[in-house]
Design a protein around this motif. Structure first.
Motif, short mmCIF file in Angstrom:
data_model
loop_
_atom_site.label_atom_id
_atom_site.label_comp_id
_atom_site.label_asym_id
_atom_site.label_seq_id
_atom_site.Cartn_x
_atom_site.Cartn_y
_atom_site.Cartn_z
N CYS A 41 -7.01 -32.45 -28.75
CA CYS A 41 -6.52 -33.15 -27.42
C CYS A 41 -7.31 -34.44 -27.24
O CYS A 41 -6.82 -35.37 -26.98
CB CYS A 41 -6.56 -32.22 -26.24
SG CYS A 41 -5.49 -30.97 -26.40
N THR A 42 -8.86 -34.21 -27.54
CA THR A 42 -9.63 -35.37 -27.48
C THR A 42 -9.20 -36.45 -28.40
O THR A 42 -9.14 -37.69 -28.02
CB THR A 42 -10.97 -34.81 -27.61
OG1 THR A 42 -11.26 -33.91 -26.44
CG2 THR A 42 -11.89 -36.08 -27.39
N LEU A 43 -8.98 -36.10 -29.64
CA LEU A 43 -8.67 -37.15 -30.81
C LEU A 43 -7.14 -37.58 -30.44
O LEU A 43 -6.91 -38.69 -30.51
CB LEU A 43 -8.56 -36.37 -32.01
CG LEU A 43 -10.10 -35.71 -32.43
CD1 LEU A 43 -9.92 -35.31 -33.81
CD2 LEU A 43 -11.11 -37.24 -32.49
N ASN A 44 -6.43 -36.81 -29.79
CA ASN A 44 -5.18 -37.34 -29.22
C ASN A 44 -5.06 -38.61 -28.48
O ASN A 44 -4.43 -39.42 -28.49
CB ASN A 44 -4.27 -36.40 -28.51
CG ASN A 44 -3.57 -35.43 -29.50
OD1 ASN A 44 -3.46 -35.50 -31.14
ND2 ASN A 44 -3.09 -34.01 -29.12
N ILE A 45 -5.96 -38.56 -27.48
CA ILE A 45 -6.40 -39.51 -26.54
C ILE A 45 -6.81 -40.85 -27.25
O ILE A 45 -6.27 -41.86 -27.03
CB ILE A 45 -7.20 -39.24 -25.48
CG1 ILE A 45 -6.99 -38.10 -24.62
CG2 ILE A 45 -7.84 -40.18 -24.72
CD1 ILE A 45 -5.91 -38.60 -23.55
N LEU A 46 -7.66 -40.53 -28.24
CA LEU A 46 -8.18 -42.05 -28.91
C LEU A 46 -7.08 -42.51 -29.79
O LEU A 46 -6.91 -43.68 -29.98
CB LEU A 46 -9.46 -41.44 -29.59
CG LEU A 46 -10.57 -40.89 -29.00
CD1 LEU A 46 -11.78 -40.33 -30.01
CD2 LEU A 46 -11.22 -41.81 -28.06
N LYS A 47 -6.24 -41.59 -30.25
CA LYS A 47 -4.87 -42.28 -30.99
C LYS A 47 -4.10 -42.91 -30.21
O LYS A 47 -3.51 -44.07 -30.57
CB LYS A 47 -4.19 -40.80 -31.89
CG LYS A 47 -5.17 -40.26 -33.02
CD LYS A 47 -4.57 -39.06 -33.24
CE LYS A 47 -5.35 -38.06 -34.29
NZ LYS A 47 -4.75 -37.08 -34.78
N HIS A 48 -3.87 -42.28 -29.05
CA HIS A 48 -2.89 -42.84 -28.00
C HIS A 48 -3.37 -44.14 -27.58
O HIS A 48 -2.62 -45.35 -27.48
CB HIS A 48 -2.81 -41.82 -26.94
CG HIS A 48 -2.24 -42.56 -25.61
ND1 HIS A 48 -0.88 -43.10 -25.59
CD2 HIS A 48 -2.71 -43.08 -24.47
CE1 HIS A 48 -0.56 -43.43 -24.40
NE2 HIS A 48 -1.66 -43.44 -23.70
N LEU A 49 -4.67 -44.25 -27.74
CA LEU A 49 -5.04 -45.74 -27.22
C LEU A 49 -5.38 -46.53 -28.20
O LEU A 49 -5.90 -47.90 -28.04
CB LEU A 49 -6.30 -45.40 -26.40
CG LEU A 49 -6.31 -44.74 -24.94
CD1 LEU A 49 -7.68 -44.48 -24.26
CD2 LEU A 49 -5.38 -45.34 -23.85
N GLY A 50 -5.12 -46.32 -29.50
CA GLY A 50 -5.00 -47.02 -30.66
C GLY A 50 -6.51 -47.26 -31.20
O GLY A 50 -6.82 -48.18 -31.90
#
Ligand SMILES: [Zn+2]
Length: 369
Positions: free
Chosen positions: A259-268
């Motif tokens: 989930c944490t890495l998902n946030i970083l992906k979401h923000l590019g």
């Protein structure tokens, strides 16, 4: 354009570098230094600044482990933007207050204040906890456009990753300051309808991208003394999340890392597509079920994280540890999904039994295939 060197807590971080350090926040009576540890990843390319912060409450340390594992997977040479990570934001509450064996205390043992009720902190005429908030705000958080605030199920409960977005109510209502003057005073008239719509849209997108099976959407009056409320009033997009608990390593930690890495992906900020569960739900109602009485808590078999329960279904019983007499039958007040569940047997009145997402209040769902 070359990226700039960052200086934080006296530590210089070159573009493409990772560094560790600590923010100085004062001295205690015996001159023990108060320091808040941090990790910074300064990306090579431009992107947002995000603060990943855990353990405002010392009895909830699992966010620190999730962040430690997640950031080992981030290469600062390929990162876009900057990650400011404060995994142990309230250090003495981890180390003292209960004991290491009982995973710390909610409040700071030095002044018994809750680091999530004193924002934006103060330097003068201020309790230690307020001074710590002030240092975090001035040195780290005020540089950021995004915040993720990690909590867990405490030492008593294990918990699935869950996003708890605090959004701004349509009327922009802000709670009054606390009577003793601790905590912030809100944002005046800055909450225009455009600001509210923009902020809420970004929070919602972040909550969905986090990728927890359940999202609890809350639009109650903003509490400016909470870190999320202070961010809401100052143009920083906040997301409150919980994951793990009981001080134990299990699947919730791996899911929290995803989930944490998902946030970083979401923000590019890093490459890759978010990894999402098959189904996600957003609910408006969420039960924090707490015991009426004390004793030993014996869970029913099958009441596992993620299972669906019906209204009235038995979750467990509080019994008299001497006589075996049943003191309380704990039954789900809603048709719901078990998001956290008690794993510790001794319980005092008000102890956490479960967090249950009310499935009858579902306002959004998504099949991710
Ligand atoms: Zn907490």
């Amino acid at each position: 354009m070359p990226r700039e060197t960052i200086t934080v807590g006296g530590v210089i971080v070159e573009p493409g570098q990772r560094a560790y350090g600590s923010l100085y926040a004062g001295h205690l009576a015996a001159r023990t230094e108060v320091r808040i540890p941090f990790q910074v990843l300064n990306g090579m390319a431009d992107g947002p600044n995000i603060c990943l912060e855990a353990t405002l409450h010392g009895w909830e340390p699992m966010g620190a482990e999730i962040l430690r594992r997640a950031l080992l997977q981030v290469d600062p040479a390929r990162l876009r933007g900057t990650i400011y990570c404060l995994p142990l934001a309230n250090p003495f509450s981890v180390e003292f207050g209960g004991s290491v064996e009982s995973t710390g205390t909610r409040v700071n043992p030095a002044d018994l204040l809750d680091l999530n009720r004193v924002w934006p902190g103060k330097r003068e005429n201020a309790w230690l906890t307020e001074q710590m908030a002030y240092v975090i705000w001035t040195e780290v958080l005020s540089r950021c456009q995004y915040l993720v605030d990690y909590h867990d199920g405490t030492g008593a409960c294990d918990e699935l990753p869950v996003a708890f977005p605090h959004a701004i109510p349509e009327d922009g209502a802000v709670q009054a300051t606390l009577a003793d003057g601790v905590g912030g005073s809100g944002g005046g008239n800055r909450l225009t309808s455009e600001y509210i719509a923009d902020m809420n849209g970004k929070i919602r997108a972040m909550a969905e991208a986090f990728g927890s099976p359940v999202i609890w959407w809350r639009q109650t009056p903003v509490n400016p003394a909470m870190i999320s409320g202070h961010c809401l009033l100052n143009g920083i997009v906040p997301l409150v999340v919980e994951a793990g608990g009981g001080g134990q390593i299990d699947f919730t930690i791996d899911q929290g890392v995803t989930c944490t890495l998902n946030i970083l992906k979401h923000l590019g900020m890093i490459d890759g597509e978010p990894v999402l569960p098959e189904r996600q739900l957003m609910v408006e109602q969420y039960v924090v079920y707490r015991s009426r009485t004390g004793g030993f808590y014996l869970p029913e078999s099958g009441i596992a994280l993620g299972v669906e329960v019906t209204k009235g279904q038995l979750l467990g019983q509080v019994i008299d540890p001497l006589t075996s007499e049943i003191q309380e039958e704990c039954r789900s007040p809603v048709n719901g999904m078990i998001i956290s569940r008690r794993i510790k047997m001794p319980i005092n009145p008000g102890g956490y039994i479960a967090h249950i997402a009310d499935l009858d209040s579902t306002i959004w769902s998504r099949e991710n295939g």
